[in-house]
Write a protein that holds these residues in place. Structure first.
Motif, PDB file in Angstrom:
ATOM      1  N   LEU A  31      -1.777 -19.247  27.290  1.00 13.05           N
ATOM      2  CA  LEU A  31      -0.372 -18.851  27.313  1.00 13.05           C
ATOM      3  C   LEU A  31      -0.121 -17.647  28.213  1.00 13.05           C
ATOM      4  O   LEU A  31       0.916 -16.989  28.100  1.00 13.05           O
ATOM      5  CB  LEU A  31       0.101 -18.538  25.885  1.00 13.05           C
ATOM      6  N   MET A  32      -1.040 -17.360  29.126  1.00 13.59           N
ATOM      7  CA  MET A  32      -0.948 -16.148  29.924  1.00 13.59           C
ATOM      8  C   MET A  32       0.370 -16.040  30.681  1.00 13.59           C
ATOM      9  O   MET A  32       0.978 -14.965  30.748  1.00 13.59           O
ATOM     10  CB  MET A  32      -2.117 -16.065  30.909  1.00 13.59           C
ATOM     11  N   ASP A  33       0.845 -17.151  31.250  1.00 19.09           N
ATOM     12  CA  ASP A  33       2.067 -17.111  32.057  1.00 19.09           C
ATOM     13  C   ASP A  33       3.303 -16.787  31.220  1.00 19.09           C
ATOM     14  O   ASP A  33       4.315 -16.310  31.748  1.00 19.09           O
ATOM     15  CB  ASP A  33       2.281 -18.449  32.782  1.00 19.09           C
ATOM     16  N   VAL A  34       3.232 -17.042  29.929  1.00 15.76           N
ATOM     17  CA  VAL A  34       4.342 -16.726  29.020  1.00 15.76           C
ATOM     18  C   VAL A  34       4.143 -15.342  28.394  1.00 15.76           C
ATOM     19  O   VAL A  34       5.070 -14.544  28.280  1.00 15.76           O
ATOM     20  CB  VAL A  34       4.449 -17.789  27.908  1.00 15.76           C
ATOM     21  N   VAL A  35       2.911 -15.079  27.988  1.00 19.61           N
ATOM     22  CA  VAL A  35       2.604 -13.857  27.238  1.00 19.61           C
ATOM     23  C   VAL A  35       2.764 -12.599  28.077  1.00 19.61           C
ATOM     24  O   VAL A  35       3.375 -11.615  27.632  1.00 19.61           O
ATOM     25  CB  VAL A  35       1.170 -13.945  26.668  1.00 19.61           C
ATOM     26  N   LEU A  36       2.223 -12.600  29.293  1.00 18.35           N
ATOM     27  CA  LEU A  36       2.272 -11.380  30.110  1.00 18.35           C
ATOM     28  C   LEU A  36       3.697 -10.908  30.384  1.00 18.35           C
ATOM     29  O   LEU A  36       4.004  -9.728  30.183  1.00 18.35           O
ATOM     30  CB  LEU A  36       1.505 -11.577  31.416  1.00 18.35           C
ATOM     31  N   PRO A  37       4.611 -11.790  30.842  1.00 17.72           N
ATOM     32  CA  PRO A  37       5.991 -11.316  31.038  1.00 17.72           C
ATOM     33  C   PRO A  37       6.620 -10.795  29.749  1.00 17.72           C
ATOM     34  O   PRO A  37       7.357  -9.808  29.764  1.00 17.72           O
ATOM     35  CB  PRO A  37       6.724 -12.567  31.547  1.00 17.72           C
TER      36      PRO A  37
ATOM     37  N   LEU B 158       0.816  -1.222   0.000  1.00 19.33           N
ATOM     38  CA  LEU B 158       0.000   0.000   0.000  1.00 19.33           C
ATOM     39  C   LEU B 158       0.847   1.270   0.000  1.00 19.33           C
ATOM     40  O   LEU B 158       0.306   2.370   0.080  1.00 19.33           O
ATOM     41  CB  LEU B 158      -0.930   0.000   1.222  1.00 19.33           C
ATOM     42  N   ASP B 159       2.166   1.095  -0.062  1.00 18.85           N
ATOM     43  CA  ASP B 159       3.096   2.232  -0.089  1.00 18.85           C
ATOM     44  C   ASP B 159       2.904   3.126   1.137  1.00 18.85           C
ATOM     45  O   ASP B 159       2.803   4.351   1.034  1.00 18.85           O
ATOM     46  CB  ASP B 159       2.912   3.037  -1.380  1.00 18.85           C
ATOM     47  N   LEU B 160       2.851   2.492   2.315  1.00 18.53           N
ATOM     48  CA  LEU B 160       2.643   3.236   3.556  1.00 18.53           C
ATOM     49  C   LEU B 160       3.888   3.178   4.430  1.00 18.53           C
ATOM     50  O   LEU B 160       4.667   2.229   4.368  1.00 18.53           O
ATOM     51  CB  LEU B 160       1.458   2.637   4.337  1.00 18.53           C
ATOM     52  N   ARG B 161       4.053   4.199   5.263  1.00 17.00           N
ATOM     53  CA  ARG B 161       5.160   4.252   6.224  1.00 17.00           C
ATOM     54  C   ARG B 161       4.579   4.183   7.626  1.00 17.00           C
ATOM     55  O   ARG B 161       3.866   5.096   8.052  1.00 17.00           O
ATOM     56  CB  ARG B 161       5.956   5.548   6.042  1.00 17.00           C
ATOM     57  N   LEU B 162       4.843   3.093   8.329  1.00 18.82           N
ATOM     58  CA  LEU B 162       4.310   2.932   9.673  1.00 18.82           C
ATOM     59  C   LEU B 162       5.033   3.884  10.632  1.00 18.82           C
ATOM     60  O   LEU B 162       6.250   3.812  10.788  1.00 18.82           O
ATOM     61  CB  LEU B 162       4.481   1.493  10.156  1.00 18.82           C
ATOM     62  N   VAL B 163       4.285   4.768  11.276  1.00 20.37           N
ATOM     63  CA  VAL B 163       4.899   5.716  12.205  1.00 20.37           C
ATOM     64  C   VAL B 163       4.473   5.487  13.652  1.00 20.37           C
ATOM     65  O   VAL B 163       5.180   5.893  14.575  1.00 20.37           O
ATOM     66  CB  VAL B 163       4.606   7.181  11.804  1.00 20.37           C
ATOM     67  N   LYS B 164       3.330   4.803  13.866  1.00 18.33           N
ATOM     68  CA  LYS B 164       2.883   4.556  15.237  1.00 18.33           C
ATOM     69  C   LYS B 164       2.232   3.180  15.346  1.00 18.33           C
ATOM     70  O   LYS B 164       1.486   2.761  14.453  1.00 18.33           O
ATOM     71  CB  LYS B 164       1.907   5.641  15.709  1.00 18.33           C
ATOM     72  N   ALA B 165       2.529   2.491  16.452  1.00 19.72           N
ATOM     73  CA  ALA B 165       1.916   1.198  16.766  1.00 19.72           C
ATOM     74  C   ALA B 165       1.376   1.279  18.181  1.00 19.72           C
ATOM     75  O   ALA B 165       2.101   1.647  19.109  1.00 19.72           O
ATOM     76  CB  ALA B 165       2.931   0.070  16.637  1.00 19.72           C
ATOM     77  N   VAL B 166       0.103   0.953  18.352  1.00 21.69           N
ATOM     78  CA  VAL B 166      -0.610   1.176  19.611  1.00 21.69           C
ATOM     79  C   VAL B 166      -1.175  -0.137  20.142  1.00 21.69           C
ATOM     80  O   VAL B 166      -1.772  -0.906  19.391  1.00 21.69           O
ATOM     81  CB  VAL B 166      -1.786   2.165  19.403  1.00 21.69           C
ATOM     82  N   ASP B 167      -0.985  -0.391  21.429  1.00 14.68           N
ATOM     83  CA  ASP B 167      -1.709  -1.467  22.104  1.00 14.68           C
ATOM     84  C   ASP B 167      -2.770  -0.839  23.001  1.00 14.68           C
ATOM     85  O   ASP B 167      -2.470   0.079  23.785  1.00 14.68           O
ATOM     86  CB  ASP B 167      -0.761  -2.317  22.961  1.00 14.68           C
ATOM     87  N   THR B 168      -4.005  -1.351  22.900  1.00 11.31           N
ATOM     88  CA  THR B 168      -5.086  -0.814  23.721  1.00 11.31           C
ATOM     89  C   THR B 168      -4.912  -1.162  25.202  1.00 11.31           C
ATOM     90  O   THR B 168      -5.451  -0.468  26.066  1.00 11.31           O
ATOM     91  CB  THR B 168      -6.448  -1.332  23.243  1.00 11.31           C
ATOM     92  N   HIS B 169      -4.166  -2.235  25.479  1.00  5.05           N
ATOM     93  CA  HIS B 169      -3.905  -2.648  26.863  1.00  5.05           C
ATOM     94  C   HIS B 169      -2.824  -3.724  26.851  1.00  5.05           C
ATOM     95  O   HIS B 169      -2.378  -4.149  25.776  1.00  5.05           O
ATOM     96  CB  HIS B 169      -5.186  -3.172  27.532  1.00  5.05           C
ATOM     97  N   LEU B 170      -2.404  -4.154  28.009  1.00  6.81           N
ATOM     98  CA  LEU B 170      -1.421  -5.232  28.119  1.00  6.81           C
ATOM     99  C   LEU B 170      -2.138  -6.557  27.881  1.00  6.81           C
ATOM    100  O   LEU B 170      -2.913  -7.013  28.718  1.00  6.81           O
ATOM    101  CB  LEU B 170      -0.775  -5.209  29.504  1.00  6.81           C
ATOM    102  N   HIS B 171      -1.873  -7.159  26.753  1.00  6.10           N
ATOM    103  CA  HIS B 171      -2.598  -8.370  26.354  1.00  6.10           C
ATOM    104  C   HIS B 171      -2.099  -9.599  27.113  1.00  6.10           C
ATOM    105  O   HIS B 171      -0.918  -9.698  27.455  1.00  6.10           O
ATOM    106  CB  HIS B 171      -2.430  -8.605  24.854  1.00  6.10           C
ATOM    107  N   ALA B 172      -3.012 -10.541  27.340  1.00  7.96           N
ATOM    108  CA  ALA B 172      -2.667 -11.770  28.052  1.00  7.96           C
ATOM    109  C   ALA B 172      -2.801 -13.011  27.185  1.00  7.96           C
ATOM    110  O   ALA B 172      -2.458 -14.106  27.624  1.00  7.96           O
ATOM    111  CB  ALA B 172      -3.567 -11.922  29.284  1.00  7.96           C
ATOM    112  N   ASP B 173      -3.295 -12.843  25.941  1.00  4.43           N
ATOM    113  CA  ASP B 173      -3.555 -14.026  25.107  1.00  4.43           C
ATOM    114  C   ASP B 173      -2.701 -14.089  23.848  1.00  4.43           C
ATOM    115  O   ASP B 173      -2.807 -15.026  23.066  1.00  4.43           O
ATOM    116  CB  ASP B 173      -5.034 -14.086  24.729  1.00  4.43           C
ATOM    117  N   HIS B 174      -1.873 -13.078  23.619  1.00  2.00           N
ATOM    118  CA  HIS B 174      -0.941 -13.124  22.504  1.00  2.00           C
ATOM    119  C   HIS B 174       0.230 -12.196  22.791  1.00  2.00           C
ATOM    120  O   HIS B 174       0.106 -11.249  23.567  1.00  2.00           O
ATOM    121  CB  HIS B 174      -1.615 -12.731  21.180  1.00  2.00           C
TER     122      HIS B 174
END
Length: 346
Positions: free
Chosen positions: A213-219, A46-62
């Protein structure tokens, strides 16, 4: 506008790629690590330049894709100020705006699923993370979750938006892709309660198993920060205390990489030049402002930002551009303030 809803079938996660035009700046919400290659290919197509990446919260499942995208694209990583993640480039609070070329997302603090949950409103749509799902709501039984706080976030914030506002959540497990505020008011079974106490009782009795995978993902998700140790070993970093001691030295040029809103909210350092991070590569090229100033004055360019991540990337960009006499302030203005450094407000 370019809008892509991307799905990870393993975790049931929706990620969203946004841009105002082809060839322009892009933002991604809730990226998944295993899908980063796909995101990068799409950005290229799409000829785009990624400038920002946002997480809505601290995920526990990925595992989040924030760090990998930052390393690949040098984008700014963003989370809420309540997040337990070690370092992100920028932290937002309720009412702040996340902006890229042509687009603006209003940050809404919507705790309950977790204590760092945010939703992002953009015109006719709202990205609700795990706070409000399609015909459901995010669980509230770990990560300092609170059914009472979630009720307030949903009923007193999100459901106050116009009924036609489209709802784009971070997860769905039934195949639904979009809803509206009006639909959720009428048909979401968890929102048909008569009181906050009834909602709390409902959420406290779900008895759901923890994510696999919560015990692995959260840390993993709590340690997404760019490692700044190597720059210090190379003599390309100043501690906050050393930076404070060097304030006013004629051989040093302080360069503030933060956005205008960050500077207005948190203050800046006396005599600092403002060069927002997204344009840093252009200013370091031959003929660029920073390169010319450094060459003309012989001063050492010392970058700083909010927490040290953007400034560390700026030092790397300067090295790549052949500008060797640079450094950055470890921990950014956050560390500077904690060390008692003076800040100019207004």
């Amino acid at each position: 506008m370019i809008f892509r809803q991307l799905f990870d079938s393993v975790s049931g996660t929706y990620s969203y790629l946004l841009a105002s035009r082809a060839g322009g700046e892009a933002l991604i919400l809730d990226p998944v690590l295993e899908k980063v290659e796909r995101y990068c290919k799409l950005l290229q197509e799409l000829d785009l330049r990624l400038v920002k990446a946002v997480d809505t919260h601290l995920h526990a499942d990925h595992v989040t894709g924030l760090a990998e995208l930052r390393d690949r694209t040098q984008c700014i990583t963003i989370m809420g100020e309540q997040s337990k993640a070690d370092v992100v480039s920028m932290r937002v609070s309720d009412g702040d705006r996340v902006m890229i070329e042509g687009l603006c997302l209003d940050a809404m603090y919507t705790p309950g699923h977790t204590d760092d949950s945010y939703s992002y409103l953009m015109g006719d749509r709202v990205f609700t993370g795990d706070t409000l799902l399609i015909r459901g709501t995010g669980r509230t039984d770990f990560q300092n979750g609170s059914a009472r706080a979630q009720y307030d976030s949903i009923f007193n914030r999100l459901l106050k938006l116009p009924d036609e506002t489209m709802v784009f959540p971070a997860h769905d497990y039934k195949g639904d892709t979009v809803s509206t505020i009006g639909e959720e008011k009428r048909y979401n079974p968890r929102l048909q309660v008569k009181s906050i106490d009834a909602y709390v009782e409902l959420m406290n009795n779900l008895n759901l198993p923890n994510p696999k995978l919560m015990d692995v993902v959260l840390p993993a998700n709590m340690h997404v920060g760019l490692h700044q140790d190597e720059l210090a070993k190379e003599g390309l970093a100043l501690s906050a205390r050393d930076a404070i001691m060097s304030l006013g030295r004629p051989d040093i040029l302080l360069v503030d990489l933060r956005e205008v809103a960050e500077r207005a909210k948190h203050g800046t350092l006396a005599g600092a030049l403002h060069a927002p991070y997204p344009g840093i590569c252009a200013t370091l090229q031959p003929g660029g402002m920073l390169r010319e100033v450094a060459a003309a004055t012989g001063r050492r360019v010392v970058f700083f930002c909010a927490f040290g991540e953007r400034s560390a990337m700026a030092v790397a960009a300067a090295k790549k551009a052949g500008l060797a006499n640079t450094a950055h302030i470890e921990g950014g203005i956050d560390a500077w303030k904690k060390a008692g450094g003076p800040v100019v407000m207004g």
